[in-house]
Each structure stands twice: as structure tokens, then as C-alpha cells.
Motif scaffolding. Structure first.
Motif, PDB file in Angstrom:
ATOM      1  N   ARG A  60      -6.855   9.823  -3.764  1.00  0.00           N
ATOM      2  CA  ARG A  60      -7.120   8.434  -4.118  1.00  0.00           C
ATOM      3  C   ARG A  60      -7.691   8.351  -5.511  1.00  0.00           C
ATOM      4  NH1 ARG A  60      -4.900   4.475  -0.880  1.00  0.00           N
ATOM      5  NH2 ARG A  60      -5.124   5.005   1.310  1.00  0.00           N
TER       6      ARG A  60
ATOM      7  N   ASP B  17       0.104  -0.726  -0.553  1.00  0.00           N
ATOM      8  CA  ASP B  17      -1.183  -0.042  -0.469  1.00  0.00           C
ATOM      9  C   ASP B  17      -2.140  -0.674  -1.474  1.00  0.00           C
ATOM     10  OD1 ASP B  17      -3.263   2.170  -0.966  1.00  0.00           O
ATOM     11  OD2 ASP B  17      -2.060   3.024   0.657  1.00  0.00           O
ATOM     12  N   SER B  18      -3.424  -0.712  -1.136  1.00  0.00           N
ATOM     13  CA  SER B  18      -4.414  -1.325  -2.027  1.00  0.00           C
ATOM     14  C   SER B  18      -4.889  -0.378  -3.117  1.00  0.00           C
ATOM     15  CB  SER B  18      -5.627  -1.806  -1.210  1.00  0.00           C
ATOM     16  OG  SER B  18      -6.224  -0.720  -0.515  1.00  0.00           O
ATOM     17  N   ASP B  19      -4.615   0.905  -2.990  1.00  0.00           N
ATOM     18  CA  ASP B  19      -5.015   1.868  -4.011  1.00  0.00           C
ATOM     19  C   ASP B  19      -4.165   1.651  -5.252  1.00  0.00           C
ATOM     20  OD1 ASP B  19      -4.865   4.462  -5.545  1.00  0.00           O
ATOM     21  OD2 ASP B  19      -6.340   5.016  -4.022  1.00  0.00           O
TER      22      ASP B  19
ATOM     23  N   GLN C 165      -3.296   3.590  -7.704  1.00  0.00           N
ATOM     24  CA  GLN C 165      -2.302   4.615  -8.004  1.00  0.00           C
ATOM     25  C   GLN C 165      -1.031   4.410  -7.189  1.00  0.00           C
ATOM     26  OE1 GLN C 165      -4.193   8.487  -7.524  1.00  0.00           O
ATOM     27  NE2 GLN C 165      -4.083   8.748  -9.735  1.00  0.00           N
TER      28      GLN C 165
END
Length: 455
Positions: free
Chosen positions: A4, A323-325, A327
């Protein structure tokens, strides 16, 4: 284990190339020079030698949504923004297509910037709700250099916001308490991405390879970076050597296909002299829409060689967008990924005003996979054979487009004289763009003093 953390180059259609060539054949003798000048306008060059996209249009953002000018998909615009100001633009979107807008801010060289000064791009619906927003800051490397950020409207069956057709608004803000009175040039880009024909996974992968691969084999090769995103030099996997001057930025691009991972590191060569610059080198990776994917931690420089390794990235997948990440969200599509390397002007104060050796190590891991099955042409969100060829030969977007046009004209059987005139016009443009970079060409590495030192 899961980790992450924080396109150019399309060729002119054959019919268009034939039309251009046909027009050139009727130019009367003695006027060929004027035709070349008309066909090859000088590129727009901004602060610090930054080169803007070909065919860029002037626009003026509004202070409110009521007067916001509309942006057209596939177009690139030039504007300017003052300290503490915000500019508003309008988008008219359907209920099927993903939409993106990016902005590149180009501060004046020598201007004062602070840690929290930066650029924010938001895409909002008619009720002022942020469909998405992203901000880029100078951070601890407090020296002026091009910043970029993007925002998007993503179609998502699980969301009830920003899914309907109609008017949307892009808000570009120059933020920070230290924002000076001067203006920053802006390069604004709007693109659309078709949705998939059938629904696929909606969760990013939980497990993916995160170990850095071995260093590329084959030894270093010379390749000079460009002076803007549109001028970014194509790179493939390998070790690439360049030169960079203090206060300047170099731009490169790497094609990354579906399912592939990109690994990047940058080395600043040793130099004679004594001193210390705490934040000397800034290395940032951007996706095809100039969204920040990864950035280096501030790299100090004391005259000994230093290395900046970007954090390993997940494989490029369509479902990463859910996805909230950051990257994952920003490795949501295939295409050209851009690398900007900037060297602080303070390096010149401590070690001298001269070009410094720069080495890039690029690894692209994984076998290309099938894309999401778009319901329409993928546009810039794709890696073609022409893109791979441009990367292998080190061509920028304009160079690849000019080369492709010449091949198409020749294939269409146009007369030799016409091909020559068209070729002169195309290569005149490329020569002007290269000259506009105002950068020192690659040369031998500066002499190293003493044994190599690890940092």
C-alpha cells in the motif's frame, strides 16, 4: 504480499495524409518555404523551457460555473492561474463514458514555493459534489517545477453519485499560503474512456508481486529526455543515461500494457565540490492522464552519487479503479506512463552551474494481458505496436506521429516530390521542438572522485 502507499503518438489516418499531401502538391514553385513554415509552427514554450502540446488551444477559465467555458474531449488547452485563484470549466457528459481532466502547472523559474503550495483539480456535479479530486504539492522539495493532477468521473454501478448524463464542472485551484502574486501557466487536457462491453471484476487484486526485479542487463544507453509531457522521450526496459541541469525537468514515457508492472529508479551522478542540498532530486511517475502514481522521497545530495527508487506498483488492471488506495486507483488503465525528473536549482549554488549525470533504470514485468473489452475505441488507454516502436526508438509523441504520417503517405503511393515536401515540413517542426527544449544534450558522465559511496 499486497503493498500500500501514496498519449500521444497516434498517426494520421491515410485519407488525411493523402489530403495533406495533395494540398502540398499544388503549392506553386517558389512558395514551398512558406508552405513548410505554415505546416510546421513553432511549439508553445512556457516557463523554464516547458514545451506545451501540439495544437494547444488558448482558453480562459471562469470564476463561476455560470460563465464556465466548455472543454472538448481529445483537446488540450492553455491557460494561466494566479496565486490563490480558482478557474472553472464545463463538461457535457453522457451516462456511459468515463471522463478525465488533467492540469499541468508550470511555475516561473526562480519563484518562491512552499511545502503546501500546490495544484488541485476537482470534477464536480451540478450540486457541487466532488466526483473526484486530486492535489499535487511541492512538499519538502521546495523548488519550482511542473506539477500535475487529474480528476475523473468514473461509471460505477455501486455508486449513486456522478452517474447521470448532463453538465459537470472542472475546478482548478492554486492552493497554499505562500502562493506568490505571479501566474503559473496551465496545460489542460480532457479525455474520455469507453466503458467495457461486459462487467468484470470490481475489486483490485489482494496479492501481487512486490519484489523489485534484477537490474536491467545490457549496460547504459544514451537518451535525452523531453521538455514537457507532450515531448516526453520514449523508453523501454533498460538502463538509460542523460544529463540534467539545475532548475530543469526532464520528461520520459514508458508504454505499460494491461497486467504489467513498472519499476523505476533514478541515479544522480557524483560531482566535484563540497556542500549539501537536502531536497535535490525529485522523481515522479504519472499515469496516461498525468495523475500521480508514485513519487520519490526527497533525495539529499552532497556531491556523492545518490539513488531514488520508486515504490513498486501493482499490475495495471481495469478493476484497480475501484480501490481507494491511490496506487491502485491511478494504475487503472494501460497506455503511456510518464516520468518527470527535476533537479533543484540549489545544486548549482553548491556544486556549480553545469549539467549533472542522470541514469534511469526501467523494468516492465509481466506478460501483456487482454484489456477490459471496451465498447468503443480505447483512445490513449491502450498500447499499440506503434507505441512499442516509438518507445524502442526513443521517439516523443510528435516525432512518432510525424514518422507514422510519412510511412502512410509513402504506402499510399504519393509522388516523390510530395513526400519530400511533406517530410521537410514534418522534420522542420521536430527540429523546432528540439531546439525549444534549451537543454544540454547527453554527454559523458562527469568525472567521479573517489570510490563509489552507498547512501
Amino acid at each position: 504480499m499486497r503493498r500500500r502507499g501514496v498519449r500521444a503518438g497516434r498517426t494520421m489516418p491515410v485519407a488525411a495524409a493523402v489530403l495533406v499531401a495533395g494540398c502540398l502538391t499544388v503549392v506553386p514553385p517558389g512558395q514551398a518555404g512558406a508552405a513548410q513554415a505554415s505546416a510546421a509552427p513553432a511549439p508553445a514554450v512556457g516557463s523554464g523551457g516547458y514545451v506545451f502540446a501540439d495544437g494547444i488551444e488558448q482558453i480562459r477559465g471562469a470564476a463561476t460555473t455560470n460563465d464556465a467555458p466548455a472543454l472538448t474531449a481529445g483537446a488540450t488547452y492553455k491557460d494561466a492561474i494566479k496565486g490563490g485563484a480558482q478557474l472553472v470549466y464545463r463538461l457535457d457528459l453522457d451516462a456511459r463514458t468515463n471522463a478525465y481532466v488533467s492540469a499541468v502547472a508550470v511555475p516561473e523559474p526562480g519563484s518562491t514555493v512552499g511545502t503546501f503550495d500546490g495544484l488541485k483539480v476537482s470534477l464536480q456535479d451540478r450540486n457541487g459534489y466532488n466526483c473526484s479530486a486530486n492535489e499535487s504539492r511541492f512538499g519538502s522539495a521546495e523548488f519550482p517545477r511542473p506539477l500535475a493532477a487529474y480528476a475523473h468521473r468514473t461509471m460505477d454501478r455501486s455508486s449513486s453519485s456522478c452517474q447521470e448524463a448532463g453538465a459537470y464542472f472542472v475546478v482548478i485551484e492554486r492552493r497554499g499560503k505562500d502562493a506568490g502574486p505571479g501566474t503559473w501557466d496551465l496545460e489542460i487536457r480532457h479525455e474520455l474512456e469507453p466503458g467495457p462491453r461486459t462487467e468484470g471484476p470490481t475489486a483490485a487484486p489482494e496479492n501481487w508481486p512486490s519484489a523489485s526485479p534484477p537490474a536491467p542487463a545490457g549496460g547504459p544507453r544514451e537518451r535525452a529526455g523531453g521538455a514537457g509531457f507532450s515531448e516526453a522521450t520514449g523508453l523501454t526496459e533498460g538502463e538509460w543515461r542523460d544529463r540534467i541541469e539545475p532548475g530543469r525537468s526532464r520528461f520520459y514515457r514508458v508504454p505499460v500494457d494491461w497486467g504489467q508492472q513498472l519499476f523505476v529508479s533514478a541515479d544522480l551522478a557524483s560531482s566535484s565540490g563540497r556542500g549539501l542540498v537536502f531536497s535535490a532530486l525529485d522523481v515522479t511517475l504519472f499515469n496516461p492522464m498525468q495523475g500521480v502514481v508514485a513519487g520519490s522521497v526527497s533525495v539529499p545530495y552532497d556531491g556523492k552519487q545518490k539513488s531514488a527508487d520508486l515504490e513498486p506498483l501493482p499490475p495495471v488492471k481495469y478493476e484497480n479503479r475501484f480501490d481507494s488506495d491511490a496506487q491502485f486507483e491511478n494504475t487503472r488503465f494501460a497506455g503511456w506512463y510518464y516520468l518527470r525528473v527535476s533537479l533543484s536549482p540549489r545544486v548549482a549554488e553548491e556544486f556549480g552551474e553545469k549539467p549533472y549525470g542522470l541514469t534511469l533504470r526501467i523494468s516492465v514485468e509481466g506478460t501483456p494481458q487482454a484489456g477490459p473489452g471496451y465498447a468503443g475505441p480505447p483512445g490513449i488507454f491502450d498500447v499499440t505496436e506503434a507505441d512499442k516502436d516509438a518507445a524502442a526508438t526513443g521517439r516523443s509523441g510528435p516525432e512518432a506521429a510525424a514518422s507514422g504520417t510519412m510511412k502512410l503517405v509513402a504506402a499510399a503511393g504519393i509522388g516523390t516530390g510530395t513526400v519530400l515536401v511533406l517530410g521537410l515540413a514534418a522534420w522542420t517542426l521536430l527540429a523546432r521542438r528540439r531546439a525549444a527544449r534549451a537543454q544540454t544534450p547527453p554527454g559523458p558522465e562527469p568525472a567521479r572522485h573517489g570510490a563509489p559511496t552507498a547512501w
